[in-house]
Design an enzyme around this catalytic site. Structure first.
Site, PDB file in Angstrom:
ATOM      1  N   CYS A 384       6.962  21.640 -68.808  1.00  0.00           N
ATOM      2  CA  CYS A 384       6.868  22.316 -70.508  1.00  0.00           C
ATOM      3  C   CYS A 384       7.902  22.538 -71.504  1.00  0.00           C
ATOM      4  CB  CYS A 384       5.196  22.983 -70.583  1.00  0.00           C
ATOM      5  SG  CYS A 384       4.677  22.191 -72.897  1.00  0.00           S
ATOM      6  N   HIS A 510       1.281  20.407 -68.038  1.00  0.00           N
ATOM      7  CA  HIS A 510       1.583  21.874 -67.132  1.00  0.00           C
ATOM      8  C   HIS A 510       0.634  21.248 -65.293  1.00  0.00           C
ATOM      9  CE1 HIS A 510       2.021  25.050 -70.021  1.00  0.00           C
ATOM     10  NE2 HIS A 510       1.808  23.898 -70.570  1.00  0.00           N
ATOM     11  N   GLU A 512       0.405  23.636 -62.837  1.00  0.00           N
ATOM     12  CA  GLU A 512       0.289  24.811 -62.632  1.00  0.00           C
ATOM     13  C   GLU A 512      -1.596  24.809 -62.693  1.00  0.00           C
ATOM     14  OE1 GLU A 512       1.743  24.558 -64.916  1.00  0.00           O
ATOM     15  OE2 GLU A 512       1.453  26.024 -66.222  1.00  0.00           O
TER      16      GLU A 512
HETATM   17  N1  GLN Z   1       6.714  25.035 -77.596  1.00  0.00           N
HETATM   18  C1  GLN Z   1       6.382  23.755 -76.698  1.00  0.00           C
HETATM   19  C2  GLN Z   1       5.459  23.124 -78.084  1.00  0.00           C
HETATM   20  O1  GLN Z   1       4.763  22.799 -78.312  1.00  0.00           O
HETATM   21  C3  GLN Z   1       6.076  23.583 -75.219  1.00  0.00           C
HETATM   22  C4  GLN Z   1       5.005  25.062 -75.324  1.00  0.00           C
HETATM   23  C5  GLN Z   1       4.389  25.093 -73.961  1.00  0.00           C
HETATM   24  O2  GLN Z   1       5.808  24.965 -73.034  1.00  0.00           O
HETATM   25  N2  GLN Z   1       3.589  24.843 -73.148  1.00  0.00           N
HETATM   26  O3  GLN Z   1       5.499  21.612 -77.603  1.00  0.00           O
END
Ligand code: GLN
Length: 536
Positions: A384, A510, A512
């Site tokens: 992310c 994600h 995970e």
């Molecule tokens: N801050 C980033 C976004 O909103 C990544 C979010 C995250 O890593 N979950 O796109």
């Protein structure tokens, strides 16, 4: 009761952090291994609608389900143990309960009645408990009540449990977790806090059926007898819950204590077959007898509180087991990384993982870490925000777009290589408004990711506002960073990869959240394997 579902309530007394989540997940695992369908629900007494807007320092990571619910991290344990997805219904907070009741009141659904904690809030709680197993979907629902009995905010929950015990007396039981502390000066385990905690439950009208006693030492027969006698439970319902080396030991420890058998007996259900835990025990034996050892650096800004990255560290454990490798994790604070110390901090690592996150704190350290991994051919996994940092780093240092950034941090950057989706631009609320939950992703064949997954369509969970800006895609691909996974409907870039590097993968989603003991996540498995090849 409207269906044949049975309910097990899990409460906690004396102190927090007794491991209610792990005990609940372990019990569910044992019941599942005996052939019952079981699920777990967590009721959280705080007033936030969900943990989505909570700082990870408060309650650790926010876990995301397929249906896009932002939930308590215990749901992660449930999924990792049971290998069954959870949903919004599995996590309810006081905020959500009150929100629902107040909305009903505004719609006039209470027909002019005074709306009160009893019965309206408790009815809503009971409805939510029963909603998890709609149409009798599960044989057994384990409902964990967050917090500690005696807290003001958990009173309506304990009252709801009392009412359910009364309404459906043959279908509900209560497991109460307590602490049996060891007083070193006296050289003794002390049962008084447990007695008081049970007394407190009884004042609220709830007699626990089973006591799970967290202890550092063996609970001998004399102690068990004493607890049973003073707390009105049968001897076999006093369960010892010893500190374990790994959370994955707990189902076996609970099996040795026959927790699952006592639960089934008290629910009037047959014990069926002995639990089949062969997969679990083979996982454990590999976990405890690794052949190789490596060190991965986890770069994040919440590393002081490891619960902030719970799913990532558990995924690393699962992938380590698949590779018969003990994976040491070096937790590295991104705020402390700079050009001057980067080589010192990262040169000994076999792999580098840059973690998800929000906001500007520590981002330059994350970008430095990406550059170090890319230039030194160290296996790299960006998740992310970690993937977004990889894109920014590549734009700046390979494409020569010096000021490239994400508009999350620099709204007026000349090169917004990561920017906000159009639909997100008009949203003012912070809670529950990101791109959340499961989305499909199409993989490019013959890439590191398609090899890892061994398929070309996958589904992964998201939690972010910002995206790769496709107007730069050609430039990236010409320079060697490829979009190897895309959303088939929107064309959004979900994965970037550098084929010309031992293993360099960034995912907008994600992974995970989907790694379990039964199904370690393919990308984590491939990352650990690459790190093993790279071993220093
Ligand atoms: N801050 C980033 C976004 O909103 C990544 C979010 C995250 O890593 N979950 O796109």
């Amino acid at each position: 009761m409207s269906n044949s579902t049975k309910y097990v309530f899990v409460t906690g007394g004396v102190t927090s952090s007794l491991g209610k989540g792990i005990i609940s997940a372990s019990l569910a695992k044992l019941l599942q291994a005996r052939g019952y369908s079981a699920t777990i629900q967590k009721l959280d007494p705080y007033i936030n609608i969900d943990p989505g807007t909570l700082n990870p320092y408060e309650h650790g990571e926010c876990f995301v389900t397929d249906d896009g619910a932002e939930t308590d991290l215990d749901l992660g344990h449930y999924e990792r143990f049971l290998n069954v997805p959870t949903s919004q219904a599995n996590n309810v907070t006081t905020g959500r309960i009150y929100q629902a009741v107040i909305e009903k009141e505004r719609r006039g659904e209470f027909l002019g009645k005074t709306v009160q904690v009893i019965p309206h809030i408790t009815d809503e709680i009971k409805d939510r408990i029963q909603a998890v197993s709609k149409e009798g979907k599960f044989d057994i629902v384990i409902t964990e009540i967050g917090g500690t009995v005696g807290d003001i905010e958990s009173l309506p929950y304990v009252e709801s449990v009392r009412q359910m015990l009364w309404e459906f007396e043959n279908d509900c039981i209560v497991i109460h977790l307590t602490l049996v502390p060891y007083l070193a000066a006296a050289g003794e385990l002390k049962t008084k806090p447990t007695q008081h905690s049970v007394k407190q439950m009884m004042e609220l009208g709830v007699q626990p059926d089973i006591l799970c006693c967290r202890t550092e030492h063996e609970l001998d027969l004399t102690l068990r007898r004493k607890i049973a006698k003073f707390c009105n439970v049968s001897m076999n319902a006093v369960i010892e819950s010893r500190d374990a080396e790994s959370i994955y030991d707990v189902p076996l420890l609970m099996q040795a204590e026959e927790l699952d058998k006592v639960v089934l007996e008290k629910l009037g259900l047959p014990t069926k077959s002995t639990p089949d835990l062969s997969n679990w025990t083979s996982f454990l034996s590999k976990l405890k007898n690794p052949v190789h050892e490596i060190t991965i650096g986890l770069i994040g800004k919440y590393v002081e509180l490891k619960d902030s990255y719970k799913s990532i560290s558990e995924s690393i454990i699962h992938a380590g087991v698949t590779n018969e490798t003990k994976v040491n994790v070096k937790w590295i604070h991104s705020e402390k990384l700079s050009k001057s110390n980067i080589s010192n901090e990262l040169s000994e690592l076999d792999g580098i993982l840059v973690a998800p996150g929000f906001g500007s704190r520590g981002i330059s350290g994350k970008i430095e870490a990406v550059q170090y991994a890319r230039e030194n051919n160290i296996p790299f996994f960006g998740i992310c925000l970690g993937m977004q940092c990889a894109v920014i780093e590549f734009a700046r240092n390979v494409l020569g777009l010096e000021e490239a950034h994400t508009t999350e941090i620099n709204e007026s950057t000349k090169h917004p290589v990561i920017s906000m989706m159009e639909e997100q631009k008009t949203i003012a609320d912070l809670g529950g408004t990101m791109r959340l939950g499961a989305y499909k992703c199409q993989l490019k064949p013959k890439t590191k990711v398609s090899n890892a997954y061994n398929t070309d369509i996958i589904s992964e969970r998201h939690r972010h506002r910002f995206e790769f800006n496709n107007s730069y895609l050609n430039d990236f691909e010409e320079a060697g960073m490829m979009a190897t996974g895309k959303n088939p409907e929107t064309g959004l870039v979900e994965i970037v990869e550098i084929p010309n590097h031992p293993w360099f993968v960034g995912t907008q989603f994600h992974p995970e959240y989907k790694s379990t003991v039964d199904r370690p996540h393919p990308l984590f498995v491939a990352f650990i394997q690459a790190a093993l090849h790279n071993k220093k």
